[in-house]
Design a protein around this motif. Structure first.
Motif, PDB file in Angstrom:
ATOM      1  N   LEU A  14      47.253  35.098  -5.151  1.00 42.41           N
ATOM      2  CA  LEU A  14      45.821  35.422  -5.154  1.00 42.41           C
ATOM      3  C   LEU A  14      45.010  34.300  -4.522  1.00 42.41           C
ATOM      4  N   GLY A  15      45.398  33.048  -4.828  1.00 40.85           N
ATOM      5  CA  GLY A  15      44.688  31.907  -4.246  1.00 40.85           C
ATOM      6  C   GLY A  15      44.803  31.864  -2.735  1.00 40.85           C
ATOM      7  N   SER A  16      45.949  32.303  -2.207  1.00 40.57           N
ATOM      8  CA  SER A  16      46.144  32.339  -0.755  1.00 40.57           C
ATOM      9  C   SER A  16      45.121  33.253  -0.080  1.00 40.57           C
ATOM     10  N   ILE A  17      44.661  34.239  -0.836  1.00 43.96           N
ATOM     11  CA  ILE A  17      43.710  35.211  -0.287  1.00 43.96           C
ATOM     12  C   ILE A  17      42.263  34.766  -0.501  1.00 43.96           C
ATOM     13  N   PHE A  18      41.942  34.325  -1.737  1.00 53.22           N
ATOM     14  CA  PHE A  18      40.546  34.101  -2.092  1.00 53.22           C
ATOM     15  C   PHE A  18      40.102  32.636  -1.983  1.00 53.22           C
ATOM     16  N   THR A  19      41.010  31.692  -2.220  1.00 57.47           N
ATOM     17  CA  THR A  19      40.662  30.263  -2.112  1.00 57.47           C
ATOM     18  C   THR A  19      41.787  29.527  -1.387  1.00 57.47           C
ATOM     19  N   PRO A  20      42.029  29.875  -0.125  1.00 60.91           N
ATOM     20  CA  PRO A  20      43.210  29.338   0.569  1.00 60.91           C
ATOM     21  C   PRO A  20      43.226  27.818   0.695  1.00 60.91           C
ATOM     22  N   ALA A  21      42.092  27.188   1.007  1.00 56.34           N
ATOM     23  CA  ALA A  21      42.078  25.739   1.210  1.00 56.34           C
ATOM     24  C   ALA A  21      42.439  25.006  -0.077  1.00 56.34           C
ATOM     25  N   ARG A  22      41.831  25.420  -1.187  1.00 58.37           N
ATOM     26  CA  ARG A  22      42.101  24.762  -2.459  1.00 58.37           C
ATOM     27  C   ARG A  22      43.537  25.013  -2.914  1.00 58.37           C
ATOM     28  N   THR A  23      44.020  26.230  -2.712  1.00 58.17           N
ATOM     29  CA  THR A  23      45.383  26.576  -3.127  1.00 58.17           C
ATOM     30  C   THR A  23      46.415  25.782  -2.337  1.00 58.17           C
ATOM     31  N   VAL A  24      46.198  25.665  -1.035  1.00 62.53           N
ATOM     32  CA  VAL A  24      47.130  24.907  -0.191  1.00 62.53           C
ATOM     33  C   VAL A  24      47.110  23.426  -0.565  1.00 62.53           C
ATOM     34  N   LYS A  25      45.945  22.878  -0.863  1.00 66.04           N
ATOM     35  CA  LYS A  25      45.851  21.469  -1.252  1.00 66.04           C
ATOM     36  C   LYS A  25      46.598  21.212  -2.549  1.00 66.04           C
ATOM     37  N   LYS A  26      46.432  22.094  -3.526  1.00 60.78           N
ATOM     38  CA  LYS A  26      47.147  21.946  -4.795  1.00 60.78           C
ATOM     39  C   LYS A  26      48.658  22.053  -4.587  1.00 60.78           C
ATOM     40  N   ALA A  27      49.068  22.967  -3.723  1.00 62.54           N
ATOM     41  CA  ALA A  27      50.492  23.117  -3.428  1.00 62.54           C
ATOM     42  C   ALA A  27      51.034  21.866  -2.738  1.00 62.54           C
ATOM     43  N   GLY A  28      50.223  21.286  -1.851  1.00 64.07           N
ATOM     44  CA  GLY A  28      50.629  20.074  -1.153  1.00 64.07           C
ATOM     45  C   GLY A  28      50.810  18.905  -2.110  1.00 64.07           C
ATOM     46  N   THR A  29      49.889  18.765  -3.058  1.00 66.89           N
ATOM     47  CA  THR A  29      49.998  17.705  -4.053  1.00 66.89           C
ATOM     48  C   THR A  29      51.256  17.882  -4.891  1.00 66.89           C
ATOM     49  N   LEU A  30      51.539  19.118  -5.256  1.00 60.43           N
ATOM     50  CA  LEU A  30      52.746  19.409  -6.030  1.00 60.43           C
ATOM     51  C   LEU A  30      53.991  19.038  -5.237  1.00 60.43           C
ATOM     52  N   PHE A  31      54.019  19.402  -3.961  1.00 63.13           N
ATOM     53  CA  PHE A  31      55.189  19.149  -3.130  1.00 63.13           C
ATOM     54  C   PHE A  31      55.432  17.654  -2.935  1.00 63.13           C
ATOM     55  N   LEU A  32      54.369  16.881  -2.782  1.00 62.12           N
ATOM     56  CA  LEU A  32      54.495  15.463  -2.437  1.00 62.12           C
ATOM     57  C   LEU A  32      54.620  14.546  -3.649  1.00 62.12           C
ATOM     58  N   THR A  33      54.522  15.097  -4.856  1.00 61.50           N
ATOM     59  CA  THR A  33      54.544  14.282  -6.067  1.00 61.50           C
ATOM     60  C   THR A  33      55.841  14.513  -6.832  1.00 61.50           C
ATOM     61  N   PRO A  34      56.801  13.610  -6.702  1.00 65.01           N
ATOM     62  CA  PRO A  34      58.082  13.807  -7.405  1.00 65.01           C
ATOM     63  C   PRO A  34      57.953  13.523  -8.900  1.00 65.01           C
ATOM     64  N   ASN A  35      58.697  14.256  -9.695  1.00 65.76           N
ATOM     65  CA  ASN A  35      58.794  13.958 -11.124  1.00 65.76           C
ATOM     66  C   ASN A  35      59.723  12.774 -11.329  1.00 65.76           C
ATOM     67  N   ARG A  36      59.410  11.962 -12.322  1.00 70.89           N
ATOM     68  CA  ARG A  36      60.306  10.867 -12.723  1.00 70.89           C
ATOM     69  C   ARG A  36      60.915  11.235 -14.074  1.00 70.89           C
ATOM     70  N   TYR A  37      62.228  11.190 -14.158  1.00 68.28           N
ATOM     71  CA  TYR A  37      62.927  11.585 -15.372  1.00 68.28           C
ATOM     72  C   TYR A  37      63.508  10.369 -16.086  1.00 68.28           C
ATOM     73  N   ASP A  38      63.681  10.499 -17.393  1.00 75.49           N
ATOM     74  CA  ASP A  38      64.219   9.399 -18.195  1.00 75.49           C
ATOM     75  C   ASP A  38      65.604   9.011 -17.693  1.00 75.49           C
ATOM     76  N   ILE A  39      65.891   7.723 -17.778  1.00 76.03           N
ATOM     77  CA  ILE A  39      67.186   7.218 -17.346  1.00 76.03           C
ATOM     78  C   ILE A  39      68.269   7.719 -18.295  1.00 76.03           C
ATOM     79  N   LYS A  40      69.420   8.061 -17.763  1.00 76.20           N
ATOM     80  CA  LYS A  40      70.539   8.554 -18.563  1.00 76.20           C
ATOM     81  C   LYS A  40      71.371   7.375 -19.077  1.00 76.20           C
ATOM     82  N   ASP A  41      72.130   7.621 -20.131  1.00 74.33           N
ATOM     83  CA  ASP A  41      72.898   6.543 -20.764  1.00 74.33           C
ATOM     84  C   ASP A  41      73.839   5.858 -19.782  1.00 74.33           C
ATOM     85  N   TRP A  42      74.505   6.654 -18.928  1.00 72.03           N
ATOM     86  CA  TRP A  42      75.469   6.056 -18.014  1.00 72.03           C
ATOM     87  C   TRP A  42      74.796   5.234 -16.919  1.00 72.03           C
TER      88      TRP A  42
END
Length: 278
Positions: A14-42
């Protein structure tokens, strides 16, 4: 598909249709921001077995070495490049196998990953960090990359990083394909996908063509081992086949039923890598 993902995709449609610029920017932020996960025991043991150091104030790395006589340093080194949302210590299993070749093994935490600083990252930054590592540590006889780390390795070598051999595991050859698959998966429509590719290019400062390893390595004669699982659901095997088709000195090995991550724990695959390096 779970309800939360379905709702997220519908919102982006829906955002692609009604608010494309904002939707694409949010998607870009999501794509470029990696999650950091807790270190494993090993991974705690991986840290103890290695020597942690900084390449600069932002980039951290770790070195694993074979025992040497006092004062003697390794004359050869291998660089390990982890994938998206991974980190250097998660390549420790690979490092242990590669130490049998007699080389020192260095692994870098890419920007916004592991011990390295940053909030966002991208394949262009990954490749720049490999170039930085060469400047700081000297040439690597072999560079081994997994997933986005494999793509970044190919980009860096295509841009002039020196190495005698490459091992590229489960990596993309076309960043544009990565972008389009991601944008389509999260629900952007065709116009939104195109705008997403343009937006990421503007943020990263490189076009997808600049990061296309098939174009960058089409004249390469560096011995290259490409490994990919036929059932990889994260990065399709077609990406490795695409790159292998242009390499003048490349070998493609296809595995089955290992997927994207278990491939790094396969004794058979590790033996093929060690044999290739030796």
């Amino acid at each position: 598909m779970n309800f939360q993902l379905a709702a997220f995709r519908l919102g982006n449609q829906l955002g692609s249709i009604f608010t494309p610029a904002r939707t694409v920017k949010k998607a870009g932020t999501l794509f470029l921001t990696p999650n950091r996960y807790d270190i494993k025991d090993w991974e705690v043991q991986a840290e103890k077995d290695g020597q942690r150091f900084n390449i600069n104030k932002d980039i951290s790395a770790i070195r694993w070495s074979n025992p040497k006589p006092d004062g003697e340093k390794a004359s050869k080194q291998i660089l390990l490049v982890h994938g998206w949302e991974s980190r250097a210590t998660q390549m420790y299993g690979v490092a242990q196998q590669l130490l049998t070749t007699g080389y020192d093994v260095v692994a870098i935490d890419m920007p916004a990953h592991g011990h390295s600083k940053g909030q966002t990252s991208n394949p262009h930054l990954f490749a720049q960090t490999i170039q930085l590592a060469q400047q700081y540590l000297g040439n690597f006889e072999v560079i081994v990359g997994h997933s986005m780390g494999a793509g970044a390795t190919a980009i860096a070598v295509g841009r002039g990083v020196s190495t005698q051999k490459m091992v590229l595991i489960s990596g993309p050859s076309s960043i544009e394909n990565v972008l389009r698959r991601f944008a389509g998966f999260i629900g952007l429509n065709k116009s939104g996908v195109n705008k997403f590719v343009e937006f990421i290019s503007s943020i990263v400062g490189s076009t997808p063509q600049d990061l296309d390893t098939q174009l960058l390595l089409k004249n390469s004669t560096i011995p290259t081992l490409i490994i990919h699982d036929e059932q990889d659901l994260e990065i399709p095997v077609s990406e490795s086949k695409r790159l292998a088709s242009v390499l003048k000195n490349g070998q493609l090995i296809l595995s089955k039923n290992l997927g994207h991550r278990k491939i790094l724990k396969s004794p058979e695959i590790m033996q093929k890598i060690v044999s290739f390096i030796k």
